[in-house]
Design a protein around this motif. Sequence first.
Motif, PDB file in Angstrom:
ATOM      1  N   PHE A  68      -3.456   5.651 -15.642  1.00 57.77           N
ATOM      2  CA  PHE A  68      -3.434   4.561 -14.662  1.00 57.77           C
ATOM      3  C   PHE A  68      -2.318   4.838 -13.665  1.00 57.77           C
ATOM      4  O   PHE A  68      -1.604   5.849 -13.770  1.00 57.77           O
ATOM      5  CB  PHE A  68      -3.234   3.205 -15.359  1.00 57.77           C
ATOM      6  CG  PHE A  68      -2.005   3.126 -16.223  1.00 57.77           C
ATOM      7  CD1 PHE A  68      -0.748   2.905 -15.679  1.00 57.77           C
ATOM      8  CD2 PHE A  68      -2.107   3.261 -17.612  1.00 57.77           C
ATOM      9  CE1 PHE A  68       0.396   2.838 -16.467  1.00 57.77           C
ATOM     10  CE2 PHE A  68      -0.976   3.193 -18.417  1.00 57.77           C
ATOM     11  CZ  PHE A  68       0.280   2.982 -17.838  1.00 57.77           C
ATOM     12  N   THR A  69      -2.153   3.968 -12.699  1.00 54.46           N
ATOM     13  CA  THR A  69      -1.106   4.150 -11.691  1.00 54.46           C
ATOM     14  C   THR A  69       0.087   3.245 -11.996  1.00 54.46           C
ATOM     15  O   THR A  69      -0.056   2.022 -12.002  1.00 54.46           O
ATOM     16  CB  THR A  69      -1.634   3.816 -10.279  1.00 54.46           C
ATOM     17  OG1 THR A  69      -2.816   4.580 -10.024  1.00 54.46           O
ATOM     18  CG2 THR A  69      -0.581   4.125  -9.221  1.00 54.46           C
ATOM     19  N   PRO A  70       1.256   3.820 -12.264  1.00 53.99           N
ATOM     20  CA  PRO A  70       2.451   2.980 -12.478  1.00 53.99           C
ATOM     21  C   PRO A  70       2.786   2.234 -11.189  1.00 53.99           C
ATOM     22  O   PRO A  70       2.682   2.786 -10.088  1.00 53.99           O
ATOM     23  CB  PRO A  70       3.526   3.998 -12.856  1.00 53.99           C
ATOM     24  CG  PRO A  70       3.044   5.306 -12.329  1.00 53.99           C
ATOM     25  CD  PRO A  70       1.554   5.256 -12.349  1.00 53.99           C
ATOM     26  N   GLY A  71       3.217   0.981 -11.339  1.00 57.25           N
ATOM     27  CA  GLY A  71       3.391   0.119 -10.181  1.00 57.25           C
ATOM     28  C   GLY A  71       4.568   0.414  -9.288  1.00 57.25           C
ATOM     29  O   GLY A  71       4.599  -0.039  -8.133  1.00 57.25           O
ATOM     30  N   ASP A  72       5.533   1.187  -9.765  1.00 65.36           N
ATOM     31  CA  ASP A  72       6.731   1.396  -8.941  1.00 65.36           C
ATOM     32  C   ASP A  72       6.441   2.158  -7.654  1.00 65.36           C
ATOM     33  O   ASP A  72       7.196   2.070  -6.691  1.00 65.36           O
ATOM     34  CB  ASP A  72       7.833   2.096  -9.744  1.00 65.36           C
ATOM     35  CG  ASP A  72       7.406   3.431 -10.341  1.00 65.36           C
ATOM     36  OD1 ASP A  72       6.297   3.911 -10.015  1.00 65.36           O
ATOM     37  OD2 ASP A  72       8.173   3.996 -11.135  1.00 65.36           O
ATOM     38  N   VAL A  73       5.314   2.897  -7.584  1.00 64.09           N
ATOM     39  CA  VAL A  73       4.995   3.657  -6.373  1.00 64.09           C
ATOM     40  C   VAL A  73       4.601   2.741  -5.210  1.00 64.09           C
ATOM     41  O   VAL A  73       4.520   3.181  -4.057  1.00 64.09           O
ATOM     42  CB  VAL A  73       3.862   4.681  -6.608  1.00 64.09           C
ATOM     43  CG1 VAL A  73       4.247   5.662  -7.694  1.00 64.09           C
ATOM     44  CG2 VAL A  73       2.531   4.009  -6.921  1.00 64.09           C
ATOM     45  N   HIS A 105       0.832  -1.202   0.000  1.00 65.45           N
ATOM     46  CA  HIS A 105       0.000   0.000   0.000  1.00 65.45           C
ATOM     47  C   HIS A 105       0.874   1.262   0.000  1.00 65.45           C
ATOM     48  O   HIS A 105       1.672   1.466   0.904  1.00 65.45           O
ATOM     49  CB  HIS A 105      -0.861  -0.065   1.261  1.00 65.45           C
ATOM     50  CG  HIS A 105      -1.948   0.955   1.364  1.00 65.45           C
ATOM     51  ND1 HIS A 105      -2.162   1.932   0.425  1.00 65.45           N
ATOM     52  CD2 HIS A 105      -2.902   1.153   2.324  1.00 65.45           C
ATOM     53  CE1 HIS A 105      -3.186   2.675   0.788  1.00 65.45           C
ATOM     54  NE2 HIS A 105      -3.654   2.228   1.944  1.00 65.45           N
ATOM     55  N   ASN A 106       0.715   2.119  -1.014  1.00 66.04           N
ATOM     56  CA  ASN A 106       1.566   3.299  -1.137  1.00 66.04           C
ATOM     57  C   ASN A 106       1.433   4.247   0.046  1.00 66.04           C
ATOM     58  O   ASN A 106       2.428   4.824   0.501  1.00 66.04           O
ATOM     59  CB  ASN A 106       1.247   4.051  -2.437  1.00 66.04           C
ATOM     60  CG  ASN A 106       1.991   5.362  -2.543  1.00 66.04           C
ATOM     61  OD1 ASN A 106       1.477   6.411  -2.184  1.00 66.04           O
ATOM     62  ND2 ASN A 106       3.233   5.298  -3.005  1.00 66.04           N
ATOM     63  N   THR A 107       0.225   4.427   0.555  1.00 64.08           N
ATOM     64  CA  THR A 107       0.036   5.307   1.713  1.00 64.08           C
ATOM     65  C   THR A 107       0.804   4.785   2.917  1.00 64.08           C
ATOM     66  O   THR A 107       1.395   5.550   3.685  1.00 64.08           O
ATOM     67  CB  THR A 107      -1.464   5.440   2.056  1.00 64.08           C
ATOM     68  OG1 THR A 107      -2.136   6.064   0.957  1.00 64.08           O
ATOM     69  CG2 THR A 107      -1.675   6.284   3.305  1.00 64.08           C
ATOM     70  N   ALA A 108       0.818   3.463   3.089  1.00 61.75           N
ATOM     71  CA  ALA A 108       1.566   2.866   4.200  1.00 61.75           C
ATOM     72  C   ALA A 108       3.064   3.122   4.039  1.00 61.75           C
ATOM     73  O   ALA A 108       3.757   3.430   5.013  1.00 61.75           O
ATOM     74  CB  ALA A 108       1.290   1.365   4.270  1.00 61.75           C
TER      75      ALA A 108
END
Length: 482
Positions: free
Chosen positions: A436-441, A214-217
Amino acid sequence: MFSNIKIDKDRVVYIQLKDYIKDMILKGLLRRDEKLPSTREMASMFNVSRNTIMCAYEFLQDEGFVYMKKGRGTFVSNVKVDFQEKWKVSWESKINNYGRLSEKLDIIKHEAKWQKGMISFKSIAPDESLFNVDEFKKAFLNRMAIEGEKVLNYGYAKGYKPLIEYLLKYMENKGVNIQEKDILITNGFTEGFDLVLSCITKEGDGIICENPTHNTAIKIMRLHGLNITGVDMERDGVNLNMLEKELKKNKFKISYFVPSYHNPTGIVMSPEKRVSIYNILKHHDIPIIEDGFNEELRYFGAHVSPMAAFSGSGNSVIYIGSFSKILFPGIRIGWILGDKILIDYLESIKRSRNIHTSSLDQAIFYDYLNCGNFDKYIKKARKVYKEKYEFALKCAKQYIKNREVLGEGGMHIFIKLKDINSRELLARCYRRKVIFTPGDVFYVDDKGQDTLRLGFSRVSKENIKKGFMIIGEEIQKLGGYV
């Protein structure tokens, strides 16, 4: 002077007049003891009732901007505004490391932004068209009728008691032993995770989690200055061998896992792997923070108990839940379930930061839940999202050349490409109005450049197909292959 006022018919007139006169006084355009036009003159000037003008003048008097002399009229008070030489602060030079890192990690600011007319696969928020607004209105009116002004006053840091009791039963129905445990209501997962880390970690402590996660985490862990170690994912959860190896090699204060509909991969960790992870971490005496992300959006198979259920009467798992990714994210209701002693400390931290989560929101939400509306909503939502999930999966396999498509439900799928950089792909798709959201984040290291997350919850089937086709076409242009 007063002829410059432009009345907005959509706003209360007396407030507009009051604010305009106040502004002129503060700017020195109306001076001490200067007489204002009579209520009759002002009413005629703006074609409004004298009562409207009288109301504006009375509020100005209450606020100390004017005074009234009986039989003589309304006059400007002695309002002193002593303007000093301009003082300009260089705030950029005063921002601390926390502020700079927060800005740097803010993907809303730094990632590609949605523009009107785009097909967006960025969001994994619920589709608001599914919300039963009428039932929410009833819940509001019902709570106000029962409690009235009480829920408009200060509440308790721990939370609204009826909602806490409801959620304790809710967790018990998931198989969690709630003896000697308690709940703290939070502003969604974000505040809950931040509170837990604030309470039990210090800068430099180690934390182990899935990779990606989870990016926020990730953002919150980095803001706390933690040393993050990510464990690679398999089709049914983390790689156990890698987990064991990292635990033997490094020291960790806490662990963090998203076992159900994992963000971003959508993987549901198998029951066997949940048990294995629990026992491995038990052996190393490393408590678990469990993120109950989208647990309710199960489309297939039997119920899988949260890891918090495995601990029985133990207290090693801290469960952070939130309805925000399923229902009413605008009111930001989340909770932490944990040992009573821990919750007691978290309550004090919560009180020191923001006193409490909105009592009104909690009360309305409790009424909505308690009337059985959530069960009806989730039944409808599962059906709609299941259809979209199956359609998205079908389109991804048909139109997007990939190495692997992950996702077992929820509101998104995760795609691993082959020899394609997802940011380069995004730049090309963006020009064709697809985002879309790139996965590296979602990775804690430098991995994931060949991955992307596609959220479909708020996208029509027509646009899912159209958007996926565009993504597939751009992959082909970049030379993508299986």
